[in-house]
Design a protein around this motif. Structure first.
Motif, mmCIF file in Angstrom:
data_model
loop_
_atom_site.group_PDB
_atom_site.id
_atom_site.type_symbol
_atom_site.label_atom_id
_atom_site.label_comp_id
_atom_site.label_asym_id
_atom_site.label_seq_id
_atom_site.Cartn_x
_atom_site.Cartn_y
_atom_site.Cartn_z
ATOM 1 N N LEU A 8 0.832 -1.194 0.000
ATOM 2 C CA LEU A 8 0.000 0.000 0.000
ATOM 3 C C LEU A 8 0.869 1.248 0.000
ATOM 4 C CD1 LEU A 8 -2.632 -0.964 2.736
ATOM 5 C CD2 LEU A 8 -2.945 -1.065 0.258
ATOM 6 N N ALA A 9 0.389 2.277 -0.650
ATOM 7 C CA ALA A 9 1.064 3.571 -0.577
ATOM 8 C C ALA A 9 0.930 4.118 0.842
ATOM 9 C CB ALA A 9 0.448 4.540 -1.573
ATOM 10 N N ASP A 10 1.972 4.794 1.316
ATOM 11 C CA ASP A 10 1.902 5.362 2.664
ATOM 12 C C ASP A 10 0.722 6.313 2.797
ATOM 13 O OD1 ASP A 10 4.043 3.977 3.709
ATOM 14 O OD2 ASP A 10 5.505 5.552 3.305
ATOM 15 N N ARG A 11 0.497 7.129 1.781
ATOM 16 C CA ARG A 11 -0.637 8.051 1.811
ATOM 17 C C ARG A 11 -1.865 7.341 1.238
ATOM 18 N NH1 ARG A 11 1.161 13.768 -0.651
ATOM 19 N NH2 ARG A 11 -1.104 13.954 -0.759
ATOM 20 N N SER A 12 -2.426 6.455 2.043
ATOM 21 C CA SER A 12 -3.659 5.773 1.645
ATOM 22 C C SER A 12 -4.575 5.668 2.850
ATOM 23 C CB SER A 12 -3.361 4.386 1.050
ATOM 24 O OG SER A 12 -2.629 3.581 1.941
ATOM 25 N N ALA A 13 -5.877 5.711 2.580
ATOM 26 C CA ALA A 13 -6.889 5.705 3.629
ATOM 27 C C ALA A 13 -7.913 4.623 3.307
ATOM 28 C CB ALA A 13 -7.568 7.068 3.727
ATOM 29 N N ARG A 250 1.585 6.692 7.213
ATOM 30 C CA ARG A 250 1.441 5.282 6.845
ATOM 31 C C ARG A 250 -0.012 5.051 6.421
ATOM 32 N NH1 ARG A 250 6.024 6.057 8.020
ATOM 33 N NH2 ARG A 250 7.425 4.836 9.359
ATOM 34 N N PRO A 251 -0.295 3.936 5.745
ATOM 35 C CA PRO A 251 -1.693 3.612 5.455
ATOM 36 C C PRO A 251 -2.516 3.652 6.741
ATOM 37 C CG PRO A 251 -0.227 2.070 4.352
ATOM 38 C CD PRO A 251 0.632 2.896 5.268
ATOM 39 N N THR A 252 -3.709 4.209 6.651
ATOM 40 C CA THR A 252 -4.524 4.442 7.846
ATOM 41 C C THR A 252 -5.943 3.981 7.595
ATOM 42 O OG1 THR A 252 -3.148 6.364 8.396
ATOM 43 C CG2 THR A 252 -5.293 6.178 9.509
ATOM 44 N N LEU A 253 -6.457 3.195 8.543
ATOM 45 C CA LEU A 253 -7.781 2.605 8.401
ATOM 46 C C LEU A 253 -8.768 3.222 9.375
ATOM 47 C CD1 LEU A 253 -9.240 -0.103 7.045
ATOM 48 C CD2 LEU A 253 -9.383 -0.622 9.481
ATOM 49 N N LEU A 254 -9.951 3.537 8.867
ATOM 50 C CA LEU A 254 -11.073 3.941 9.700
ATOM 51 C C LEU A 254 -11.870 2.694 10.080
ATOM 52 C CD1 LEU A 254 -13.042 6.073 10.903
ATOM 53 C CD2 LEU A 254 -14.204 6.039 8.678
ATOM 54 N N GLU A 255 -11.942 2.395 11.392
ATOM 55 C CA GLU A 255 -12.702 1.245 11.878
ATOM 56 C C GLU A 255 -14.094 1.694 12.317
ATOM 57 O OE1 GLU A 255 -10.237 -2.154 13.844
ATOM 58 O OE2 GLU A 255 -9.735 -0.289 14.862
ATOM 59 N N ARG A 256 -15.095 1.023 11.801
ATOM 60 C CA ARG A 256 -16.469 1.224 12.260
ATOM 61 C C ARG A 256 -17.169 -0.130 12.171
ATOM 62 N NH1 ARG A 256 -19.479 6.047 12.968
ATOM 63 N NH2 ARG A 256 -21.439 5.443 13.982
ATOM 64 N N ASP A 257 -17.637 -0.639 13.299
ATOM 65 C CA ASP A 257 -18.147 -2.006 13.358
ATOM 66 C C ASP A 257 -19.658 -2.101 13.492
ATOM 67 O OD1 ASP A 257 -15.547 -2.863 13.170
ATOM 68 O OD2 ASP A 257 -15.319 -3.332 15.291
ATOM 69 N N PHE A 258 -20.324 -1.045 13.967
ATOM 70 C CA PHE A 258 -21.774 -1.087 14.122
ATOM 71 C C PHE A 258 -22.293 0.341 14.248
ATOM 72 C CE2 PHE A 258 -20.072 -1.071 18.365
ATOM 73 C CZ PHE A 258 -20.949 -0.314 19.123
ATOM 74 N N ASP A 259 -23.619 0.491 14.364
ATOM 75 C CA ASP A 259 -24.248 1.815 14.366
ATOM 76 C C ASP A 259 -23.728 2.647 13.202
ATOM 77 O OD1 ASP A 259 -25.826 1.298 16.530
ATOM 78 O OD2 ASP A 259 -24.652 2.478 17.975
ATOM 79 N N PHE A 260 -23.826 2.053 12.016
ATOM 80 C CA PHE A 260 -23.279 2.729 10.839
ATOM 81 C C PHE A 260 -24.092 3.986 10.518
ATOM 82 C CE2 PHE A 260 -22.249 -1.826 10.002
ATOM 83 C CZ PHE A 260 -20.881 -1.708 10.174
ATOM 84 N N PRO A 261 -23.417 5.099 10.316
ATOM 85 C CA PRO A 261 -24.104 6.326 9.906
ATOM 86 C C PRO A 261 -24.348 6.293 8.392
ATOM 87 C CG PRO A 261 -21.768 6.737 9.992
ATOM 88 C CD PRO A 261 -21.955 5.297 10.408
ATOM 89 N N PRO A 262 -24.969 7.318 7.828
ATOM 90 C CA PRO A 262 -24.997 7.418 6.363
ATOM 91 C C PRO A 262 -23.575 7.294 5.809
ATOM 92 C CG PRO A 262 -26.449 9.066 7.333
ATOM 93 C CD PRO A 262 -25.708 8.426 8.479
ATOM 94 N N PHE A 263 -23.460 6.589 4.706
ATOM 95 C CA PHE A 263 -22.134 6.252 4.181
ATOM 96 C C PHE A 263 -21.308 7.496 3.907
ATOM 97 C CE2 PHE A 263 -19.233 4.472 0.860
ATOM 98 C CZ PHE A 263 -18.623 3.534 1.666
ATOM 99 N N ASP A 264 -21.946 8.578 3.497
ATOM 100 C CA ASP A 264 -21.203 9.812 3.226
ATOM 101 C C ASP A 264 -20.463 10.310 4.464
ATOM 102 O OD1 ASP A 264 -21.891 9.862 0.590
ATOM 103 O OD2 ASP A 264 -23.476 11.369 0.799
ATOM 104 N N GLU A 265 -21.014 10.032 5.663
ATOM 105 C CA GLU A 265 -20.328 10.447 6.881
ATOM 106 C C GLU A 265 -19.040 9.658 7.096
ATOM 107 O OE1 GLU A 265 -22.793 10.695 10.353
ATOM 108 O OE2 GLU A 265 -24.463 11.601 9.235
#
Length: 290
Positions: A8-13, A250-265
């Motif tokens: 992965l590229a370092d600048r990846s989300a 570094r590559p960075t991940l947003l974790e969200r496991d439940f209570d999902f908001p509108p996808f745009d958020e």
């Protein structure tokens, strides 16, 4: 022979590949995020509609894997059969990064929680040996993640390490990498009364291969609960920016496991990661001189 994975590229989300987000992920523009992360045990052997959706997403986007059940610090024997299955999954999907938790979660069966290890030299030797064996079976380096915990296990004064010493010792002895969960740093710092910035500075830059950010719940002013079920709070974003400044992007991940908001958020939070990555890559301003 399968092609080797592309790093992965370092600048990846990225975003977590969760079943509750499948439809939104499938409908998203390819540029909405840079990679997806999944727990391999949640997808190995899954067929039908869900399996087909997963396969399509894995073909379309780079995939990383973050395990939930290897129980690197657990008392039960290491599940080498499971590890072999994971290895085939990683190879099939050309996964560049496989990580697991620096914790334990099984004994005489799965406990469905990530439990802390005692911060002792004995525990360092034990878990480092199991990490080394896992890497031998997989034929690759893995990354371990610092976990949130709510009660430190008792040790004698002569045995005790602090959390940062323990993590560094495991990394050194096992020759593995670090997935640095920034939210967990903040949660633990508040709950166990230490300074998050000082802890962050003690992590080894050269071992960090990825970051995680997530939301947590403020139960009380001095008690945070790591939930992955809410938006990322400002203090976590600030700590992520500090991590980029100290250790590099570094590559960075947003974790969200439940209570999902509108996808745009969720995509707005991915955009925040990208903005912080861009900002960290900019040269420092040079003061003007008269």
């Amino acid at each position: 022979m399968p092609l080797p994975p592309q790093p992965l590229a370092d600048r990846s989300a990225g975003l977590g590949l969760r079943r509750g987000l499948l439809s939104a992920l499938q409908a998203a523009e390819p540029s909405a995020f840079d990679f997806l992360e999944c727990a391999p045990e949640n997808w190995i052997g899954v067929g039908g509609r869900l399996g087909a959706a997963f396969e399509a997403l894995a073909e379309r986007h780079p995939l990383t894997c973050h395990g939930l059940s290897l129980s690197l610090g657990g008392p039960a024997p290491l599940d080498e059969t499971f590890l072999a299955r994971v290895g085939r999954f990683l190879e099939r999907h050309r996964v560049p990064l496989y990580s697991e938790h620096l914790s334990w979660c099984s004994d005489d069966g799965q406990l469905y929680d990530l439990l802390p290890l005692p911060f002792t030299e004995e525990a360092v030797d034990y878990v480092a040996g199991r990490i080394c064996r896992s890497q031998d079976i997989l034929g690759r380096r893995i990354a371990i993640e610092n976990v949130s915990y709510y009660a430190a296990l008792p040790t004698t004064a002569s045995q005790a390490l602090d959390e940062a010493e323990f993590i560094n010792a495991v990394l050194d002895r096992a020759g593995c990498d670090l997935l640095l969960d920034v939210n967990n740093v903040l949660v633990n710092a508040v709950n166990h009364r230490y300074d998050a910035a000082t802890f962050l500075a003690r992590m080894p830059s050269e071992r960090i291969v990825c970051y995680h950010v997530a939301g947590h719940h403020d139960e009380a002013p001095d008690l945070k609960v790591d939930t992955h079920g809410a938006a990322v709070l400002p203090d976590v974003w600030t700590l992520l920016a500090d991590a980029y400044r100290l250790h590099g992007v570094r590559p960075t991940l947003l974790e969200r496991d439940f209570d999902f908001p509108p996808f745009d958020e969720l995509l707005d939070e991915v955009a925040t990661i990208r903005a912080l990555q861009r900002g960290a890559a900019l040269p420092a301003a040079v003061p003007a001189h008269g």
